[in-house]
Design a protein around this motif. Structure first.
Motif, PDB file in Angstrom:
ATOM      1  N   CYS A 141       0.951  -0.762   0.218  1.00  0.00           N
ATOM      2  CA  CYS A 141      -0.266  -0.404   0.559  1.00  0.00           C
ATOM      3  C   CYS A 141       1.023   0.912   0.430  1.00  0.00           C
ATOM      4  O   CYS A 141       1.809   1.567   1.067  1.00  0.00           O
ATOM      5  CB  CYS A 141      -0.854   0.122   1.425  1.00  0.00           C
ATOM      6  SG  CYS A 141      -1.345   1.641   1.689  1.00  0.00           S
ATOM      7  N   GLU A 142       0.316   2.124  -1.136  1.00  0.00           N
ATOM      8  CA  GLU A 142       1.865   3.150  -0.947  1.00  0.00           C
ATOM      9  C   GLU A 142       0.882   4.520  -0.083  1.00  0.00           C
ATOM     10  O   GLU A 142       2.784   5.306   0.385  1.00  0.00           O
ATOM     11  CB  GLU A 142       0.630   4.611  -2.658  1.00  0.00           C
ATOM     12  CG  GLU A 142       1.078   3.806  -3.353  1.00  0.00           C
ATOM     13  CD  GLU A 142      -0.141   2.681  -4.055  1.00  0.00           C
ATOM     14  OE1 GLU A 142      -1.040   2.863  -2.908  1.00  0.00           O
ATOM     15  OE2 GLU A 142       0.274   2.588  -5.215  1.00  0.00           O
ATOM     16  N   LYS A 143       0.107   4.058   0.944  1.00  0.00           N
ATOM     17  CA  LYS A 143       0.365   4.856   2.421  1.00  0.00           C
ATOM     18  C   LYS A 143       1.640   4.144   3.545  1.00  0.00           C
ATOM     19  O   LYS A 143       2.132   4.479   4.319  1.00  0.00           O
ATOM     20  CB  LYS A 143      -1.401   5.249   3.126  1.00  0.00           C
ATOM     21  CG  LYS A 143      -2.371   5.915   2.278  1.00  0.00           C
ATOM     22  CD  LYS A 143      -3.410   5.783   2.953  1.00  0.00           C
ATOM     23  CE  LYS A 143      -3.800   6.600   1.444  1.00  0.00           C
ATOM     24  NZ  LYS A 143      -5.886   6.417   2.636  1.00  0.00           N
ATOM     25  N   ASP A 144       1.271   3.201   3.210  1.00  0.00           N
ATOM     26  CA  ASP A 144       2.624   2.016   4.184  1.00  0.00           C
ATOM     27  C   ASP A 144       4.134   3.029   3.857  1.00  0.00           C
ATOM     28  O   ASP A 144       4.457   2.773   4.289  1.00  0.00           O
ATOM     29  CB  ASP A 144       2.415   1.201   3.890  1.00  0.00           C
ATOM     30  CG  ASP A 144       0.776   0.144   4.768  1.00  0.00           C
ATOM     31  OD1 ASP A 144       0.629   0.719   5.842  1.00  0.00           O
ATOM     32  OD2 ASP A 144       0.397  -1.206   4.767  1.00  0.00           O
ATOM     33  N   VAL A 145       4.192   3.239   2.639  1.00  0.00           N
ATOM     34  CA  VAL A 145       5.316   3.059   1.941  1.00  0.00           C
ATOM     35  C   VAL A 145       5.893   4.901   2.381  1.00  0.00           C
ATOM     36  O   VAL A 145       6.705   4.839   2.743  1.00  0.00           O
ATOM     37  CB  VAL A 145       5.243   3.140   0.667  1.00  0.00           C
ATOM     38  CG1 VAL A 145       6.752   3.781   0.359  1.00  0.00           C
ATOM     39  CG2 VAL A 145       5.371   1.567   0.703  1.00  0.00           C
ATOM     40  N   LEU A 146       4.679   5.558   2.237  1.00  0.00           N
ATOM     41  CA  LEU A 146       4.689   6.825   2.925  1.00  0.00           C
ATOM     42  C   LEU A 146       5.154   7.390   4.213  1.00  0.00           C
ATOM     43  O   LEU A 146       6.365   7.806   4.203  1.00  0.00           O
ATOM     44  CB  LEU A 146       2.967   7.240   2.442  1.00  0.00           C
ATOM     45  CG  LEU A 146       3.527   9.478   2.428  1.00  0.00           C
ATOM     46  CD1 LEU A 146       4.354  10.134   1.482  1.00  0.00           C
ATOM     47  CD2 LEU A 146       2.092   9.997   2.073  1.00  0.00           C
ATOM     48  N   ILE A 147       4.733   6.491   5.042  1.00  0.00           N
ATOM     49  CA  ILE A 147       4.512   6.298   6.430  1.00  0.00           C
ATOM     50  C   ILE A 147       5.487   6.033   6.707  1.00  0.00           C
ATOM     51  O   ILE A 147       7.081   6.424   7.473  1.00  0.00           O
ATOM     52  CB  ILE A 147       3.381   5.641   6.784  1.00  0.00           C
ATOM     53  CG1 ILE A 147       2.438   5.919   7.335  1.00  0.00           C
ATOM     54  CG2 ILE A 147       3.872   5.690   8.958  1.00  0.00           C
ATOM     55  CD1 ILE A 147       1.545   5.327   7.776  1.00  0.00           C
ATOM     56  N   ASP A 148       6.538   4.788   6.027  1.00  0.00           N
ATOM     57  CA  ASP A 148       7.917   4.827   6.496  1.00  0.00           C
ATOM     58  C   ASP A 148       9.082   5.558   5.892  1.00  0.00           C
ATOM     59  O   ASP A 148       9.654   5.908   7.213  1.00  0.00           O
ATOM     60  CB  ASP A 148       7.901   3.416   5.815  1.00  0.00           C
ATOM     61  CG  ASP A 148       9.082   2.249   6.264  1.00  0.00           C
ATOM     62  OD1 ASP A 148       9.605   1.853   7.387  1.00  0.00           O
ATOM     63  OD2 ASP A 148       9.802   1.671   5.231  1.00  0.00           O
ATOM     64  N   ILE A 149       8.691   5.554   4.919  1.00  0.00           N
ATOM     65  CA  ILE A 149       9.996   6.837   4.818  1.00  0.00           C
ATOM     66  C   ILE A 149      10.250   8.287   4.801  1.00  0.00           C
ATOM     67  O   ILE A 149      10.543   8.199   5.282  1.00  0.00           O
ATOM     68  CB  ILE A 149       9.225   7.830   3.093  1.00  0.00           C
ATOM     69  CG1 ILE A 149       9.730   6.076   2.057  1.00  0.00           C
ATOM     70  CG2 ILE A 149      10.564   8.619   2.196  1.00  0.00           C
ATOM     71  CD1 ILE A 149       9.434   6.500   0.413  1.00  0.00           C
ATOM     72  N   LEU A 150       8.656   8.554   5.492  1.00  0.00           N
ATOM     73  CA  LEU A 150       8.665   9.534   6.474  1.00  0.00           C
ATOM     74  C   LEU A 150       8.829   9.725   7.868  1.00  0.00           C
ATOM     75  O   LEU A 150       9.475  10.824   8.201  1.00  0.00           O
ATOM     76  CB  LEU A 150       7.352  10.703   5.968  1.00  0.00           C
ATOM     77  CG  LEU A 150       6.846  11.342   4.530  1.00  0.00           C
ATOM     78  CD1 LEU A 150       6.034  12.043   4.398  1.00  0.00           C
ATOM     79  CD2 LEU A 150       8.774  12.095   3.496  1.00  0.00           C
ATOM     80  N   THR A 151       8.095   8.669   8.341  1.00  0.00           N
ATOM     81  CA  THR A 151       8.778   8.515   9.838  1.00  0.00           C
ATOM     82  C   THR A 151      10.224   8.308  10.437  1.00  0.00           C
ATOM     83  O   THR A 151      10.790   8.422  11.462  1.00  0.00           O
ATOM     84  CB  THR A 151       7.355   7.927  10.205  1.00  0.00           C
ATOM     85  OG1 THR A 151       7.910   6.632   9.861  1.00  0.00           O
ATOM     86  CG2 THR A 151       6.242   8.643  10.488  1.00  0.00           C
ATOM     87  N   GLN A 152      10.465   7.621   9.707  1.00  0.00           N
ATOM     88  CA  GLN A 152      11.919   7.074   9.181  1.00  0.00           C
ATOM     89  C   GLN A 152      13.085   8.261   9.401  1.00  0.00           C
ATOM     90  O   GLN A 152      14.235   7.851   9.352  1.00  0.00           O
ATOM     91  CB  GLN A 152      11.804   5.554   8.342  1.00  0.00           C
ATOM     92  CG  GLN A 152      11.129   4.598   8.902  1.00  0.00           C
ATOM     93  CD  GLN A 152      10.860   4.571  10.504  1.00  0.00           C
ATOM     94  OE1 GLN A 152      12.086   3.675  11.709  1.00  0.00           O
ATOM     95  NE2 GLN A 152       9.696   4.362  10.631  1.00  0.00           N
ATOM     96  N   ARG A 153      12.687   9.482   8.864  1.00  0.00           N
ATOM     97  CA  ARG A 153      13.588  10.328   8.315  1.00  0.00           C
ATOM     98  C   ARG A 153      13.848  11.181   9.326  1.00  0.00           C
ATOM     99  O   ARG A 153      12.942  11.306  10.234  1.00  0.00           O
ATOM    100  CB  ARG A 153      13.484  10.970   6.860  1.00  0.00           C
ATOM    101  CG  ARG A 153      13.957   9.748   6.014  1.00  0.00           C
ATOM    102  CD  ARG A 153      14.680   8.949   5.745  1.00  0.00           C
ATOM    103  NE  ARG A 153      14.488   8.363   4.625  1.00  0.00           N
ATOM    104  CZ  ARG A 153      14.112   6.824   4.268  1.00  0.00           C
ATOM    105  NH1 ARG A 153      13.932   6.337   5.531  1.00  0.00           N
ATOM    106  NH2 ARG A 153      14.342   5.811   3.654  1.00  0.00           N
ATOM    107  N   CYS A 154      15.009  11.959   9.772  1.00  0.00           N
ATOM    108  CA  CYS A 154      14.996  13.180  10.992  1.00  0.00           C
ATOM    109  C   CYS A 154      14.599  14.408   9.049  1.00  0.00           C
ATOM    110  O   CYS A 154      13.830  14.447   8.330  1.00  0.00           O
ATOM    111  CB  CYS A 154      16.593  13.587  10.861  1.00  0.00           C
ATOM    112  SG  CYS A 154      17.310  14.313   9.616  1.00  0.00           S
ATOM    113  N   ASN A 155      13.975  16.101  10.323  1.00  0.00           N
ATOM    114  CA  ASN A 155      13.789  16.474   9.832  1.00  0.00           C
ATOM    115  C   ASN A 155      14.731  16.808   8.096  1.00  0.00           C
ATOM    116  O   ASN A 155      13.633  17.801   7.173  1.00  0.00           O
ATOM    117  CB  ASN A 155      13.542  17.496  10.474  1.00  0.00           C
ATOM    118  CG  ASN A 155      12.408  18.244   9.626  1.00  0.00           C
ATOM    119  OD1 ASN A 155      12.525  19.700   9.350  1.00  0.00           O
ATOM    120  ND2 ASN A 155      11.292  18.695  10.069  1.00  0.00           N
ATOM    121  N   SER A 156      15.855  17.749   8.327  1.00  0.00           N
ATOM    122  CA  SER A 156      16.097  17.428   7.745  1.00  0.00           C
ATOM    123  C   SER A 156      16.277  16.424   5.852  1.00  0.00           C
ATOM    124  O   SER A 156      16.677  17.238   5.053  1.00  0.00           O
ATOM    125  CB  SER A 156      17.880  17.759   8.480  1.00  0.00           C
ATOM    126  OG  SER A 156      18.428  16.856   8.880  1.00  0.00           O
TER     127      SER A 156
END
Length: 290
Positions: free
Chosen positions: A1-16
């Motif tokens: 699911c694209e939302k799972d991928v999106l969540i994974d990418i954005l939550t596992q990175r720091c703000n910068s």
């Protein structure tokens, strides 16, 4: 699911890193990532994902703007942010507010709030708290002023109370609170709760609690938001995002120590779906938290 991928990418990175992703996204597709997130997501998941894309000062500015300019002023949001930020964070937040909304934060606080609550917020928004300085010889004097302010409750005493709480260094206030206990036989939080009410009282208590232990304050606010308000989504989202790279690990520890259940457990119990996944990913629970 694209939302799972999106969540994974954005939550596992720091703000910068997220800001670099947004820049690369713009270069590759000629589109703004925040705009696309707003268009493709909905409800609370959208709030989380969009919130993660703001630099910290911009996120604070965004939250303050909506708290001040929404249908109803969200006083608790103003309290959470202004009672807890450092001078530098307040300076950066005011700059971001001006850039994003072409408005002056202090002017908006002045026009949207009132009374001693407004005066205290205005004082905090100046970002002029003394830093690192403590003078034991004046701690008893400060404590006496605080004690009198709790006893007499005149406008002048309220002003003196908020001036001390908003401008003295954390180290100085630590000593003053100890002296207050010695003089009155009472904890200053109990004294404030007895003597004042409304948002002014809540703001004063928030300042005291942040001076003592900021992570404990936010653990307390999260617990209230989850349990007393039937999961107050805005508060939970705001605190998790704003503290995620500052002291969220410590907030989690304080939460578990104080309330017996982990923050991870309580979020899992109240949230659901992709929204739950996003919050849990930011919260990043340990194995024993499940």
């Amino acid at each position: 699911c694209e939302k799972d991928v999106l969540i994974d990418i954005l939550t596992q990175r720091c703000n910068s890193q997220r800001l670099m992703i947004a820049e690369a996204y713009r270069d590759m597709y000629g589109r703004d990532l925040i705009t696309d997130l707003k268009e493709s997501l909905s409800h609370h998941l959208k709030e989380v994902m969009v919130g993660l894309m703001y630099p910290p000062a911009s996120y604070d500015a965004h939250e303050l703007w909506h708290a001040l300019k929404g249908v109803d002023t969200e006083e608790k949001c103003l309290i959470d942010i202004l009672a807890s930020r450092t001078n530098m964070e307040i300076f950066q937040m005011k700059e971001a507010y001006l850039m994003q909304y072409n408005n002056d934060l202090q002017q908006d606080i002045d026009s949207e709030t009132s009374g001693h609550f407004r005066d205290t917020l205005m004082n905090l928004a100046q970002g002029t708290r003394m830093e690192g300085y403590a003078d034991p010889s004046t701690a008893a004097q400060d404590a006496m002023i605080l004690w009198e302010a709790c006893q007499r409750k005149t406008g002048e005493h309220k002003n003196m109370l908020q001036m001390i709480l908003c401008n003295k260094s954390y180290q100085q206030l630590w000593m003053a609170f100890q002296e207050f206990q010695n003089i009155s036989g009472q904890d200053i939080v109990d004294a404030i709760n007895e003597c004042y009410d409304g948002y002014f009282q809540e703001l004063l208590v928030a300042i005291v609690l942040c001076v003592r232990d900021k992570p404990s304050y936010f653990a307390y606010r999260l617990y209230n938001a989850i349990h007393d308000f039937g999961f107050h989504n805005k508060t939970v989202i705001r605190i998790l995002i704003a503290r995620s790279e500052i002291d969220l690990m410590t907030i989690r520890q304080r939460y578990k120590e104080r309330y017996g259940k982990s923050l991870f457990h309580d979020i899992k119990h109240f949230a659901s779906g992709h929204y739950e996944s996003a919050l849990l990913a930011i919260c990043a629970g340990d194995a024993e938290d499940y």
